[in-house]
Design a protein around this motif. Sequence first.
Motif, PDB file in Angstrom:
ATOM      1  N   SER A 276      12.635   4.008   4.613  1.00 28.52           N
ATOM      2  CA  SER A 276      11.889   4.522   5.760  1.00 28.52           C
ATOM      3  C   SER A 276      12.820   4.700   6.959  1.00 28.52           C
ATOM      4  O   SER A 276      13.836   4.008   7.095  1.00 28.52           O
ATOM      5  CB  SER A 276      10.764   3.557   6.124  1.00 28.52           C
ATOM      6  N   ASN A 314      -4.121  12.780  16.026  1.00 33.61           N
ATOM      7  CA  ASN A 314      -4.636  13.348  14.781  1.00 33.61           C
ATOM      8  C   ASN A 314      -5.357  14.671  14.992  1.00 33.61           C
ATOM      9  O   ASN A 314      -5.419  15.503  14.089  1.00 33.61           O
ATOM     10  CB  ASN A 314      -5.575  12.368  14.093  1.00 33.61           C
ATOM     11  N   ILE A 320      -0.763  13.585   9.684  1.00 35.42           N
ATOM     12  CA  ILE A 320       0.020  12.370   9.919  1.00 35.42           C
ATOM     13  C   ILE A 320      -0.904  11.174  10.073  1.00 35.42           C
ATOM     14  O   ILE A 320      -1.872  11.209  10.843  1.00 35.42           O
ATOM     15  CB  ILE A 320       0.924  12.536  11.149  1.00 35.42           C
ATOM     16  N   ASN A 321      -0.611  10.129   9.335  1.00 36.26           N
ATOM     17  CA  ASN A 321      -1.385   8.891   9.373  1.00 36.26           C
ATOM     18  C   ASN A 321      -0.677   7.877  10.268  1.00 36.26           C
ATOM     19  O   ASN A 321       0.531   7.672  10.153  1.00 36.26           O
ATOM     20  CB  ASN A 321      -1.519   8.327   7.946  1.00 36.26           C
ATOM     21  N   TYR A 323      -0.475   3.921  11.399  1.00 37.28           N
ATOM     22  CA  TYR A 323      -0.849   2.595  10.888  1.00 37.28           C
ATOM     23  C   TYR A 323      -0.267   1.527  11.801  1.00 37.28           C
ATOM     24  O   TYR A 323       0.941   1.497  12.050  1.00 37.28           O
ATOM     25  CB  TYR A 323      -0.333   2.408   9.464  1.00 37.28           C
ATOM     26  N   GLN A 337       7.383   9.071   4.174  1.00 34.51           N
ATOM     27  CA  GLN A 337       6.451   9.815   3.336  1.00 34.51           C
ATOM     28  C   GLN A 337       6.281   9.058   2.030  1.00 34.51           C
ATOM     29  O   GLN A 337       7.255   8.760   1.342  1.00 34.51           O
ATOM     30  CB  GLN A 337       6.978  11.223   3.077  1.00 34.51           C
ATOM     31  N   GLN A 341       1.579  11.133   1.642  1.00 30.10           N
ATOM     32  CA  GLN A 341       1.081  10.963   3.008  1.00 30.10           C
ATOM     33  C   GLN A 341       2.245  10.753   3.969  1.00 30.10           C
ATOM     34  O   GLN A 341       3.157   9.971   3.694  1.00 30.10           O
ATOM     35  CB  GLN A 341       0.144   9.748   3.080  1.00 30.10           C
ATOM     36  N   SER A 342       2.233  11.466   5.082  1.00 32.55           N
ATOM     37  CA  SER A 342       3.206  11.247   6.153  1.00 32.55           C
ATOM     38  C   SER A 342       2.666  10.160   7.069  1.00 32.55           C
ATOM     39  O   SER A 342       1.556  10.290   7.609  1.00 32.55           O
ATOM     40  CB  SER A 342       3.439  12.536   6.946  1.00 32.55           C
ATOM     41  N   THR A 343       3.437   9.097   7.239  1.00 31.84           N
ATOM     42  CA  THR A 343       2.928   7.912   7.936  1.00 31.84           C
ATOM     43  C   THR A 343       3.867   7.470   9.050  1.00 31.84           C
ATOM     44  O   THR A 343       5.088   7.461   8.884  1.00 31.84           O
ATOM     45  CB  THR A 343       2.739   6.745   6.948  1.00 31.84           C
ATOM     46  N   TYR A 345       4.333   4.080  11.053  1.00 29.93           N
ATOM     47  CA  TYR A 345       3.986   2.654  10.987  1.00 29.93           C
ATOM     48  C   TYR A 345       4.492   1.982  12.259  1.00 29.93           C
ATOM     49  O   TYR A 345       5.673   2.085  12.610  1.00 29.93           O
ATOM     50  CB  TYR A 345       4.640   2.040   9.756  1.00 29.93           C
TER      51      TYR A 345
END
Length: 575
Positions: A276, A314, A320-321, A323, A337, A341-343, A345
Amino acid sequence: MPDCTPMGGNFPVETYNCYNKVTKERRNITQGACQDLRDANRDWSWEPCYCCCSCFAWGTRITVAPDTYRIVQTIGLGDPVLTTRVEVVGGKPQLTWVSRAVTFSDGMAPAPHQPAVLLQYGDQGELAVTLDQPMLLANGMLKAADRLTTDDQLVDREGRPVPLHAVILGKYTIGFHSLTTQDFGQDVSAEWFLEANGVIAGDHMVLAMQDDDTVAARFVKDHHDLPRLGSKAYAEGRKDCSGNALLTRQAREIANEAFLSMDELINGTSPVPYGSTPYITQKQAANVAVNGTYRSMGQTFLVHDFEYLAKVFNAFFPKINFYLAWEDTHPNMFAFQAYGQSTVYVSGQLLRLEGMFKQGLAFLMAQGVARFESASYTNDSGLVCTGLADYFGANQILQTVFYGSYGTWVNPGFEQIKKLFALIDEANLIGHEMCSTPSIPCRLESIEAAIIGMPLPACAGGPVPYSLKLESAKWTTREGATAVEASFSHRLDLIAAKDVANYRLTHQHGAPEGNVQIPLALVQLDINDPSRLWIIVDGHVSGKDPVTLTVRDLYADNGSTLDPEASSVTVGGKP
């Protein structure tokens, strides 16, 4: 709330009042009335303020008559409850119980993982409350629940001391409720207290009015400066404290099944996959962890800002998520990714950093979004390089999300990011690789350039005049045709690079004919390495005479222009 600074973990609500920056006076008046004051005196302004409430967990037993109690969330307006004033005589509280009608009864709807403090005391006593709930001590003074320690003693209905065995930070999975028997419309001349699960606690008005001189005098000296449960300062010097829980040998297994301790929630694992892309390097994050000052895990006001900002981002970037790992104690952010899902964090420790507020949080989230923008300048994971992500985030992402109010977000946000970077040791400010780990001064320069509308600086991969060089060329074949393979110092801009008119192949047959140009058919770029291309020759080429490749009007994908002194080379090998 003191200085209108968000505090505590019990859903602070942003509101507005009229504030005088010289006298520090605040008036709860209308915006129009405040403007009238400002017209007469420029020291007045309409500013945000935060308020919050103290509450008992659902299921708390509130004494409503001698030897009779009701569950707190079932008590309504006008219902009688047993209340007491507190007088301190000889350093001990004296309680006088009377029945009074409830004038305010409200609370928080059930929701998962609401921050709470669980207290264990006496033989079997246990109470879950919000962090700012005032508790009466055996010396007659008050402390908020998240400032209590096992050195303190609570008080029972008779005014007798009750030893504290455990103070535990955690999360409560259902609702909270507040009560008071006092009138909000009148000045508080005396405070009233309730018996909750066998110990004495202030009602809602005691906290709401704690800045009033009369009520403030009830709290222990320098109460606002006391370390909070869940902070490093709270745990310092105590062998019996994990930072999130202070336990004596008399501490028991938690009886309240709706309460989860923070230590249970922190399991040392991370959902961040290997590879990541971090916001700062591991060494830089370690510096921030040591050099930073952090709010306690119970001070969760930025959690609600994160949830709000995630919804706003969003709306513009639905793929894009976001978290938030609130229990993560490593101050960093990651983009990756995984599972299609593109995240982005975010560690909770970044949100708990003193000096970090919603504008800085928006800055961080915007940089995370920028990692997934379309760009040829990417790292090994295919995400946008760090300096360019800083640049995109501070400019086009925040401009998109906060159109019309960009300045009110980007300027304070940048100041908060500067404070974050200032926690990094000097030895770790340097950069090691332009794409993934540019220096911190370079990153700050990139952000500032984005804000004022200047190009990306060269240290972060921005354009450098005359830095693009034609490095080599050699004969080869491409799809069965004769071709020249050329290599450049930078990745090329695709549009200019594909234009065959920007290339010239010449060979010399000797005087008097001079240089003869070789016809060219097309240009193909290496999709995996845009600094390399093939020039396809149209027809046969004699291998007797040397051939020269000359290029023009090319530039790098970052905007760097061609060096005229490095725009021509002899083609090696034979056609």
